[in-house]
Motif scaffolding. Sequence first.
Motif, PDB file in Angstrom:
ATOM      1  N   ALA A   1       1.101  -1.428   0.038  1.00  0.00           N
ATOM      2  CA  ALA A   1      -0.066  -0.015   0.128  1.00  0.00           C
ATOM      3  C   ALA A   1       0.919   1.262   0.125  1.00  0.00           C
ATOM      4  N   ILE A   2       1.951   1.378   0.832  1.00  0.00           N
ATOM      5  CA  ILE A   2       2.637   2.422   0.886  1.00  0.00           C
ATOM      6  C   ILE A   2       3.567   2.596  -0.631  1.00  0.00           C
ATOM      7  N   PHE A   3       4.012   1.621  -1.226  1.00  0.00           N
ATOM      8  CA  PHE A   3       4.419   1.519  -2.538  1.00  0.00           C
ATOM      9  C   PHE A   3       3.621   2.124  -3.464  1.00  0.00           C
ATOM     10  N   VAL A   4       2.130   1.710  -3.416  1.00  0.00           N
ATOM     11  CA  VAL A   4       1.188   2.234  -4.518  1.00  0.00           C
ATOM     12  C   VAL A   4       0.916   3.865  -4.021  1.00  0.00           C
ATOM     13  N   LEU A   5       1.008   4.138  -2.587  1.00  0.00           N
ATOM     14  CA  LEU A   5       0.814   5.568  -2.408  1.00  0.00           C
ATOM     15  C   LEU A   5       1.909   6.306  -2.922  1.00  0.00           C
ATOM     16  N   ALA A   6       3.142   5.906  -2.785  1.00  0.00           N
ATOM     17  CA  ALA A   6       4.329   6.687  -3.481  1.00  0.00           C
ATOM     18  C   ALA A   6       4.039   7.149  -4.573  1.00  0.00           C
ATOM     19  N   MET A   7       3.789   5.748  -5.721  1.00  0.00           N
ATOM     20  CA  MET A   7       3.751   5.938  -7.104  1.00  0.00           C
ATOM     21  C   MET A   7       2.253   7.000  -7.359  1.00  0.00           C
ATOM     22  N   ILE A   8       1.503   6.809  -6.613  1.00  0.00           N
ATOM     23  CA  ILE A   8       0.331   8.071  -6.702  1.00  0.00           C
ATOM     24  C   ILE A   8       0.945   9.562  -6.627  1.00  0.00           C
ATOM     25  N   PHE A   9       1.626   9.643  -5.531  1.00  0.00           N
ATOM     26  CA  PHE A   9       2.200  10.956  -5.383  1.00  0.00           C
ATOM     27  C   PHE A   9       3.286  11.376  -6.471  1.00  0.00           C
ATOM     28  N   LEU A  10       3.938  10.405  -6.861  1.00  0.00           N
ATOM     29  CA  LEU A  10       4.854  10.703  -7.972  1.00  0.00           C
ATOM     30  C   LEU A  10       4.090  11.103  -9.293  1.00  0.00           C
ATOM     31  N   GLY A  11       2.775  10.462  -9.549  1.00  0.00           N
ATOM     32  CA  GLY A  11       2.052  11.011 -10.560  1.00  0.00           C
ATOM     33  C   GLY A  11       1.421  12.141 -10.208  1.00  0.00           C
ATOM     34  N   PHE A  12       1.205  12.421  -9.090  1.00  0.00           N
ATOM     35  CA  PHE A  12       0.520  13.924  -8.640  1.00  0.00           C
ATOM     36  C   PHE A  12       1.225  14.903  -8.736  1.00  0.00           C
ATOM     37  N   PHE A  13       2.725  14.622  -8.204  1.00  0.00           N
ATOM     38  CA  PHE A  13       3.648  15.679  -8.368  1.00  0.00           C
ATOM     39  C   PHE A  13       4.036  16.151  -9.726  1.00  0.00           C
ATOM     40  N   LEU A  14       4.031  15.011 -10.694  1.00  0.00           N
ATOM     41  CA  LEU A  14       4.400  15.365 -12.019  1.00  0.00           C
ATOM     42  C   LEU A  14       3.360  16.152 -12.748  1.00  0.00           C
ATOM     43  N   PHE A  15       2.106  15.675 -12.253  1.00  0.00           N
ATOM     44  CA  PHE A  15       0.754  16.411 -12.793  1.00  0.00           C
ATOM     45  C   PHE A  15       0.819  17.880 -12.516  1.00  0.00           C
ATOM     46  N   LEU A  16       1.193  17.870 -11.192  1.00  0.00           N
ATOM     47  CA  LEU A  16       1.091  19.271 -10.624  1.00  0.00           C
ATOM     48  C   LEU A  16       2.108  20.172 -11.280  1.00  0.00           C
ATOM     49  N   MET A  17       3.406  19.709 -11.649  1.00  0.00           N
ATOM     50  CA  MET A  17       4.520  20.645 -11.741  1.00  0.00           C
ATOM     51  C   MET A  17       4.530  20.786 -13.487  1.00  0.00           C
TER      52      MET A  17
END
Length: 651
Positions: free
Chosen positions: A500-516
């Motif tokens: 679950a933590i790995f999936v959450l990390a990947m979600i935030f990677l995608g979120f950060f890339l989308f945000l930037m």
Amino acid sequence: MRQLLTLFSAVILLALSLPAQAGPVQDILQEHSALISKSSRKTIQPAIDALANSGLPQAQAVLQTWQSKDMWLRTGDGLFFRGETLPSGTIRLSDFDSGEAVGEADKKTLKQLKPNSGVRALIGTALVQFQLSDPDPARRAEALTAIERAPDASTLLPLRASIESETDPDLKARKIRTERLQTISFDPDDDARITALAAIKGDLGVDVRAALNPILTSKRKVFAGEPPAGLNIARALKPGSDDLTETEAYDLIVAAGLGVPRLTPEALRAAMLNNIADGMVGGVPVAELNTQAARERAYAGLVKAGIVPAAVTDAEAAQAVRAHRFVDIYDEPSQAVTDAASATLDAIETKVALNQALDLGLDALSLASIYFLAAIGLAITFGVMGVINMAHGEFIMMGAYTGYVVQQIIPNYTVSIIVAIPMAFAVTFAAGVAMERLVIRWLYSRPLETLLATFGISIALQQIAKNIFGTQARPLTSPGWLDGAWVLNDVVAISYIRIAIFVLAMIFLGFFLFLMKKTRLGLETRAVTQNPRMAASMGINPDRVNMLTFGLGSGIAGIAGVAIGLYAKVTSELGADYIVQSFMTVVVGGVGNIWGTLLGATMIGSLQKGIEWLNPSNTLAAQTYMIIFIIIFIQFRPRGIIALKGRAAGD
């Protein structure tokens, strides 16, 4: 009239006894009546086998009745019945063949059969063949589990016979696997064992290795000359090698009765002290016993006189070692079986090593995702803005405590975690904005003062947390569906929380890339990072961008705190455990680059797990070696794996 009543009673009694006398089960019981009535573990097996192998449908019920101590012997005629104690104290008797009640009897006319634990164990073994084919899948599974826990040669044939009729696919697979293990251990046919060994080659179960190891056990033997033909020799040993020293070789000769013991210094000294006569020992004056040669000469004199046993000299021992042959001999007499077992074990060990590497890789990936999740907020505040935020760990701690508070309000763990994630973001975002407005914005051009100020804030936040929540660890409980682990085999497993933590990390990677890349805030952040003066001239407010960016980094740290708190202890020092790794992740990866942060987390997680695998007893040493490696790495790549472009790079 009295004679008529007597005759009628006799007819009734005869009618009640006839079914019991006529049935085949009763015939078997009568045939072994003496063994059953006075049963013992040593003598009872023929009676049990007669019932178990009779092929009668009642055999299972009879054995179960006997095992549960519900079998009764009617002393008047020697017949056996199933007995049931009634409230009145009498015993209701049922015929084993028909299953019908045949009447009631007083306990005084009966004898209850109470087999001891040894007999009950033998009956239980006999019942396995019936339980393995029981209509109830639960009973079949229970019988199979009992065989797996306590393998025995007597269960091999019943187990093998039950496989073809098994309808449950999972149970059938378990039966086939267990039958192979039983065949390896107990089947007298070498070809069958070799076939089973070939079929089990890819199995990583610990019980497989437990079945193989006894086949490959060996004993060390010594022979005066060449070993006899027909022995299953594991290997020949050369005295003087690491496997067999010359001293050990001669000790084997002595233990086998092929040589006399060495004369040890202790034995020589004792012989000298115990055999002094008229100032001499063995014809040598005591005053001359100050050299080894003199003492050995005195001992030889004692041997000649028959006072002490003869002892071998070093030269004689060496000669004896050269004259003998030393081998390890398998306990298993069949060379074909040991060769097959050795090949199977080698294949399994190779596969185990590969799976251990996979398991280590999953552990490293899991740890990397934790470090990435903890460092992604710092990658924004430190990497993009150039602010050395020593209080970043305390934002992680604040997020974990927010999750704890939410769980006190919402008892449903799944709902509470769903609520805690945005709540932790909101709390730490607000705290980050407040910190940026009150402290950080006045120190952008003074990095040393920023470090000291945020370090003081981290200490203050830790103390506030201690005052509010105390020093004891608080529970942040994961939902039930995150309990347990994803188990691939007996070697590879990873907990659902780590996944679950790995999936959450990947979600935030995608979120950060989308945000930037796709939002105005990201565009403005990149513009301010690369050239703040030019961005301001284009109408962008750098103060506003810095405030929101710092708040965003702090909010992501709060979410990381919720995730980390699910498996780590939630205390005021929670953030301190991750601040160093977070900074190392950002610096090694490349300041200000999210892909660099990801690569840095992967490298640090892999390095730490690799060092821990090499030195599992000392995790502190693993962290020390990791820091040393990173220091060396930075000497060669001071800008990290992926170098930054923009304001921070110029600084």
